[in-house]
Design an enzyme around this catalytic site. Sequence first.
Site, short mmCIF file in Angstrom:
data_model
loop_
_atom_site.label_atom_id
_atom_site.label_comp_id
_atom_site.label_asym_id
_atom_site.label_seq_id
_atom_site.Cartn_x
_atom_site.Cartn_y
_atom_site.Cartn_z
N GLU A 55 0.88 -1.17 0.00
CA GLU A 55 0.00 0.00 0.00
C GLU A 55 0.92 1.22 0.00
O GLU A 55 1.56 1.52 0.99
CB GLU A 55 -0.90 -0.02 1.24
CG GLU A 55 -1.82 1.19 1.32
CD GLU A 55 -2.65 1.22 2.61
OE1 GLU A 55 -2.63 0.24 3.39
OE2 GLU A 55 -3.30 2.26 2.85
N ASP A 66 -5.31 9.95 8.94
CA ASP A 66 -4.03 9.49 9.45
C ASP A 66 -3.68 10.09 10.81
O ASP A 66 -3.92 11.26 11.07
CB ASP A 66 -2.92 9.81 8.43
CG ASP A 66 -2.98 8.86 7.25
OD1 ASP A 66 -2.98 7.64 7.48
OD2 ASP A 66 -3.05 9.34 6.10
#
Lengths: 273, 412
Positions: A55, A66
Site C-alpha cells: 500500500e 491518518d
Amino acid sequence: MTTQTASPVGARLDELVDGEGRPALIGYLPVGYPSVPGSAAAVRAMVDAGVDVVELGMPYTDPVMDGPVIQRAVEAALQRGTRVRDTLRVVEQVAGCGAPILVMTYWNLVLRYGVEAYARDLAAAGGAGLITPDLIPDEAADWLEASDRHGLDRVFLVAPSSTPERLELTARASRGFVYAASTMGVTGERTTVGARAEQLVADTRAAGAHRVCVGLGVSRPEQAAQVGKYADGVIVGSALVRALLEAPDEAGGPAAVAAVAAGLAQGVREAHR
Amino acid sequence: MPATGPLATHTGPYFGDFGGRFVPEALVAALDELDDAYHKALADPSYGAELARLHRTYTGRPSPLTEVSRFAAHVGGGARVFLKREDLNHTGSHKINNVLGQALLVKRMGKTRVIAETGAGQHGVATATAAALMDLECTVYMGEEDTRRQALNVARMRLLGAEVIPVTNGSRTLKDAINEALRDWVANVETTHYLLGTVTGPHPFPEMVRDFHSVIGEEARAQLADEIGALPDAVMACVGGGSNAMGIFNAFLDEPSVRLFGFEAGGLGISSGKHAARFSGGEPGVLQGTRSYLLQDEDGQTIPSHSVSAGLDYPSVGPEHAWLHDIGRAEYRPVTDVEAMDAFSLLCRTEGIIPAIESAHGLAGALQLGAELDGWGLDHPPVLLVNLSGRGDKDVATAAQWFGLLDEGENR
C-alpha cells in the site's frame, strides 16, 4: 459494478488464502520519505522481508484519516518536494518486486490529475489499483468506470459504524478486497485491536464481500496473528513508518523496515485457519 | 447546471457540481443520523418554537438594522447604507444562530459532547456558550497561529468551560483545526457531535447551516420594508466559509433585482499569492468533505491561505457559494488587508461601531462598489445592505498594532 474484471490483488489473496492457508500481510509506506529513492528502497526491503501486498501512500497536505506517525512522514515528504508523479514513478520501479502495488490516496489528488488519466497512468506503471480513504462509493461514479476500463482494483473502506445497507453497497463497489477499519479512529499503533473487527469482517462477508482485510491499529506480530485468524489480510502502516522515522539515517531505513516486516510476516504465518 | 425551482429552498447534497460527501465511511452513519434528526426537527413545531424562544430571550433577536449615513457619505453615489447588526447578538456574532440550532439537535440525538473548529474564535465562543447552556462537554480546536491573534476569545472559551486545543499541524490555522476536529469525530462519533461552524463540509452541513442563518436575511428584508418600503439594490457580506453571507443572501436569492456580493480576503493582494480569494485564485476541488472552489497547487495539494482576519483565512468556501458563482447569481470579489483595515477604522470613527475585521471586508466592499453605483442606472438612491456579522472586541489588539495606537510602554 461488477467483479467480473480480473483483480490483481484478488489473485494474490486467492493464492495465499486458498493456496497457503494464511492471510496476506499488507504493508503501507508513503512515497517520498525519507526521499523518493529512499521510499522505493524501503518498499523493496519490506517485500523481501515478507510483505505480500504493498500500500503505497501518496503524500497529501490534509490527511484526515491518518494519525501522528504517518502525518509526520508525509509532511516531511511534502516539504522535500514529493510530487504526485513521483508516486507513479515509484510504482513503476517496484512493480516487478513480487507484490502487487495499491496506491493509497486522498481523493483530491486524483481529481486534480484527472480520474481517467490517473487510472491510465497507474495501470501503465504496473499499479494494481487504489485505496481511497475519503471517497465513498456514492461519490465514485468516475472511478468505478475508469477502474473497469483499466482493470484496476478499487478498495473502499467499511467501519464499525457502517449499516448493513452500506456494507452491501461497499462490498458491491469494491474489487480486490474491502478494507475493514478495526476501530473508529485514524491510523496509528494501538495496544489492542478493536473488539468489533471480527464482527465487522463477518458482517462484510455476509454483505457479499469475497475478501476482507483489516487495518487501523495493527502493529505487532501477535496482533497480526490474532487478526489473521479471521481476516483475509492484515494491514500495517504506522509500525513500518515508525521504523523509517526512527532509523538513524537514510541508509539504515530499509533494514529497519525489513526487521519490522519480518516479524509481522512471521505473525501472519502463525495465523492458521 | 441550471437551477430549477426557488434557489432559497435548494437542498443538498449537491449544489450544481458542488457539495457532496467526500468523507471517510466511518462518518457516513453520523451524517445520516444528523440529516434525519434535522429533518424530523423541522417537521416538529416544538423544535422551531424552542429555537425561536432561545433567539428571543437569549440571543437577542431580532438584531437591529442601523442606517449609517456618515459612513455612507464615504461610499458615495448617493447610496443609503444599512447594517444588519449581527454584532449585537449574544457572543458577538452571527455564529450563535447556527450553534443554538445544532445544539438543540445534539440534545435530540442524545449525544453528550460537542467539538468545534474555530478561526477567529467566534464560532468557538458560541459553541462553548451553547455547551454551557445545555450541559454538553465541549472541545474546541483552534490553529496555534489563531490562538495567538485571537487570545481574548481563547480566554472566553475557557471561562465558559470549554477545552481549547491549539493545533500545531500544517499552517496552524482554521484548515488544520478542521482536520483535527474530523480526526476527533471519527474516533468519538458515537457520543460526539461535530458542531461545524460554517456552510461547508459534507452534506447536510451546507444546507442546514444556511437554514439556521437564513433568519438574518428574513429579518433584514422585513426591517427594510418597514423602514423604506423597498428591497435593497445590493446585499453584501464577507465570505470565509460563507455562513453569514448565505444567511443574509438567502431571503433575496429569488429576487432578481437584488444584486448579491460576497467579499473574500484578498490578503496582501492576489498577485502576492498570499490571500484567501478562492474565486480569483482557486479552482474546483475537494477539501474536508465537500467539492467547491479551492486554493490548490497543480498536484491538488492545498495551498495555505492568508488574511489579516483569522475568520476568512480558509482555502475553500461553501459549495452553495461556488454554485451561485457559477450560475452568476452572486458576485465574489477580493478585498485586501489594507482595504479592510481602512474600512474598519472608518466605521469606528464615523459611526461609533467597532466591527470584526472579517465584517470590515464587507464594509470595504461597499466602499469599492460606491464608485460603480452611478453606472447601475437606478431611478432612486442606491440602497446597500451590509451584514455586520460580528463585533471587533477580539480584534482590538490586532488593530492597535496595525494602526500603531499604543506607545512602546503601553504595548503590553
